[in-house]
Write a protein that holds these residues in place. Structure first.
Motif: not given
Lengths: 116, 114
Positions: A35, A45, A48, A57-59, B97, B101-102
């Motif tokens: 993060y 994020l 992960f 992929k995160g955000d 998805q 997830k947090l």
């Protein structure tokens, strides 16, 4: 005492440099996360991993990549650092499953990166 | 889009009084909620959590309330102590998805005044 260890607490890099942020956990957790924390934006994020050699992929993955060659180690890579990547980077891990507590992330102390 | 929102960036409370931190979420798929506390130059530490099947969870001075119909949760700290001064993040979890997830809110800086 179980822990997540981030090897570098403070780094100063120049624009265009390649940056490696290392994270190691000793809890045998399957899931690991990166993060970044910025004022007013909270924790976002980046990437992960739910298993060795697996990554998702995160955000906000743009400008970053990751590596997970061993279960206990998750590395964040900035291929070409930019000033907008100046931030606090937080690594976390969590075990898999649906048992109580499986949702709880354990965080490292953070790596504060400044890109000049 | 911000799926978890903490609309108060800061809160100041007198020692001994109740601190109430609020959090709103938009995704009805969230089924588990957590609060984390963060001191400067340290990583966030887990404080308390609540499952969506409950509306209240208590742990010592800390109580979390969940109102699913309003998509709102709150953290009550009573009595507030100087050591509670920190940034508090709420987080929500779901199998989004295909992966757990947090998602975190922006954080609220709580200051306890002696």
């Amino acid at each position: 005492d179980v822990k997540v260890t981030q090897s570098s607490r403070y780094l100063v890099k120049r624009t265009g440099e390649k940056v490696f942020l290392e994270c190691v956990q000793d809890m045998d957790h399957e899931n690991m996360f990166w993060y970044r924390q910025d004022p007013g934006l909270g924790l976002r994020l980046i990437y992960f991993s739910y298993d060795v050699k697996m990554k998702e992929k995160g955000d906000i993955p743009e400008g970053y990549s990751v590596s997970r060659e061993k279960k206990e180690r998750f590395s964040l890579i900035l291929e070409s650092a930019s000033t907008n990547q100046t931030s606090m980077y937080l690594c976390a891990s969590r075990r898999s499953g649906t048992a109580t507590g499986a949702n709880v992330l354990t965080f490292g102390a953070g790596s504060r990166l400044t890109v000049l | 889009d911000q799926q978890v929102k903490q609309n108060s960036p800061s809160l100041s409370v007198q020692e001994g009084r109740i601190s109430i931190l609020n959090c709103d979420y938009t995704n009805s798929m969230f089924d588990y909620f957590l609060w984390y506390k963060k001191y400067p130059a340290e990583g966030p530490t887990f404080l308390i959590s609540i499952s969506s099947i409950k509306d209240k969870n208590e742990d010592g001075r800390f109580t979390v309330f969940l109102n699913k119909s309003a998509k709102h949760l709150s953290l009550h700290i009573v009595p507030s102590q100087p050591g509670d001064s920190a940034v508090y993040f709420c987080a929500a979890s779901a199998d989004l998805q295909g992966a757990q997830k947090l998602v975190f809110g922006q954080g609220t800086r709580l200051t306890i005044n002696p």
